[in-house]
Design a protein around this motif. Sequence first.
Motif, short mmCIF file in Angstrom:
data_model
loop_
_atom_site.label_atom_id
_atom_site.label_comp_id
_atom_site.label_asym_id
_atom_site.label_seq_id
_atom_site.Cartn_x
_atom_site.Cartn_y
_atom_site.Cartn_z
N ALA A 123 34.00 -4.40 88.71
CA ALA A 123 33.30 -4.03 89.95
C ALA A 123 34.31 -3.81 91.07
O ALA A 123 35.36 -4.45 91.12
N GLU A 124 33.99 -2.90 91.95
CA GLU A 124 34.83 -2.65 93.13
C GLU A 124 34.71 -3.83 94.10
O GLU A 124 33.67 -4.47 94.18
N ARG A 125 35.76 -4.08 94.83
CA ARG A 125 35.67 -5.07 95.92
C ARG A 125 34.59 -4.60 96.88
O ARG A 125 34.52 -3.44 97.23
N GLY A 126 33.74 -5.53 97.28
CA GLY A 126 32.70 -5.21 98.22
C GLY A 126 31.40 -4.73 97.59
O GLY A 126 30.43 -4.49 98.30
N ASP A 127 31.34 -4.61 96.26
CA ASP A 127 30.12 -4.19 95.58
C ASP A 127 29.09 -5.30 95.74
O ASP A 127 29.19 -6.35 95.11
N GLU A 128 28.10 -5.06 96.60
CA GLU A 128 27.14 -6.10 96.95
C GLU A 128 26.35 -6.60 95.75
O GLU A 128 26.09 -7.80 95.62
N ARG A 129 25.99 -5.71 94.83
CA ARG A 129 25.26 -6.15 93.62
C ARG A 129 26.11 -7.12 92.80
O ARG A 129 25.63 -8.13 92.31
N ALA A 130 27.39 -6.79 92.67
CA ALA A 130 28.29 -7.66 91.90
C ALA A 130 28.48 -9.00 92.61
O ALA A 130 28.48 -10.05 91.98
N ILE A 131 28.60 -8.96 93.93
CA ILE A 131 28.77 -10.20 94.70
C ILE A 131 27.56 -11.11 94.51
O ILE A 131 27.70 -12.30 94.22
N VAL A 132 26.38 -10.56 94.65
CA VAL A 132 25.15 -11.36 94.49
C VAL A 132 25.05 -11.89 93.06
O VAL A 132 24.72 -13.06 92.84
N ALA A 133 25.35 -11.04 92.07
CA ALA A 133 25.28 -11.46 90.66
C ALA A 133 26.27 -12.58 90.37
O ALA A 133 25.94 -13.56 89.70
N VAL A 134 27.48 -12.46 90.89
CA VAL A 134 28.50 -13.48 90.66
C VAL A 134 28.11 -14.77 91.39
O VAL A 134 28.19 -15.87 90.82
N CYS A 135 27.66 -14.65 92.63
CA CYS A 135 27.26 -15.84 93.39
C CYS A 135 26.13 -16.60 92.70
O CYS A 135 26.12 -17.83 92.69
N ALA A 136 25.21 -15.88 92.10
CA ALA A 136 24.09 -16.54 91.40
C ALA A 136 24.59 -17.40 90.24
O ALA A 136 23.93 -18.37 89.87
N ARG A 137 25.76 -17.07 89.69
CA ARG A 137 26.29 -17.85 88.57
C ARG A 137 27.01 -19.10 89.03
O ARG A 137 27.42 -19.92 88.21
N LEU A 138 27.13 -19.31 90.32
CA LEU A 138 27.76 -20.53 90.83
C LEU A 138 26.95 -21.78 90.50
O LEU A 138 27.46 -22.88 90.51
N GLU A 139 25.66 -21.60 90.20
CA GLU A 139 24.83 -22.75 89.86
C GLU A 139 24.43 -22.77 88.38
O GLU A 139 23.53 -23.49 87.98
N ASN A 140 25.14 -22.03 87.56
CA ASN A 140 24.87 -22.02 86.12
C ASN A 140 25.10 -23.41 85.54
O ASN A 140 25.98 -24.15 85.99
N ALA A 141 24.33 -23.77 84.54
CA ALA A 141 24.45 -25.08 83.91
C ALA A 141 25.80 -25.26 83.20
O ALA A 141 26.28 -26.39 83.07
N GLU A 142 26.40 -24.19 82.77
CA GLU A 142 27.68 -24.26 82.06
C GLU A 142 28.85 -24.22 83.04
O GLU A 142 28.98 -23.30 83.85
#
Length: 149
Positions: A53-72
């Motif tokens: 993903a390009e720097r600043g890609d908002e979809r990628a940022i949101v998708a990555v941030c959502a994984r901050l609370e993953n159980a693994e």
Amino acid sequence: QHMEAYARLAALDALRKVALRGDEYAIRCVSSRLEDPVADVRWSAVDALGEVAERGDERAIVAVCARLENAEGDVRIAAAHALGHVTQRGDPTALRVVKAYLGHPYFYVRRTAVQAFGQIAQPGDETAIAAVVARLEDSDAIVRCLAVR
């Protein structure tokens, strides 16, 4: 199922190596594995998203941030690392999302959020400093130690 997971891991590795940053097809393919039933595949997908993903890609940022609370744990660590690749320092979207995780009920999410916040906040950002200083009173000792760094 083990061989299928191995094939998905190999495909993610190949995309990471050959896709140009910002390639929409590669981003869609990698994103399709973010909810894979196999944790290693999810981890690899988060890591690969940080590379395609390009720097600043908002979809990628949101998708990555959502994984901050993953159980693994490996998925959370990959998400914190990937944020450094998909955001610019001081990115307001990423800062807003990660800041919300600083007060998460689960200590392991707060740990990852403190690490990610440190990667994306601008040095000297008063709001970021205040958010991290508040974690010095966290109930979890490791969150407190990470906030000191």
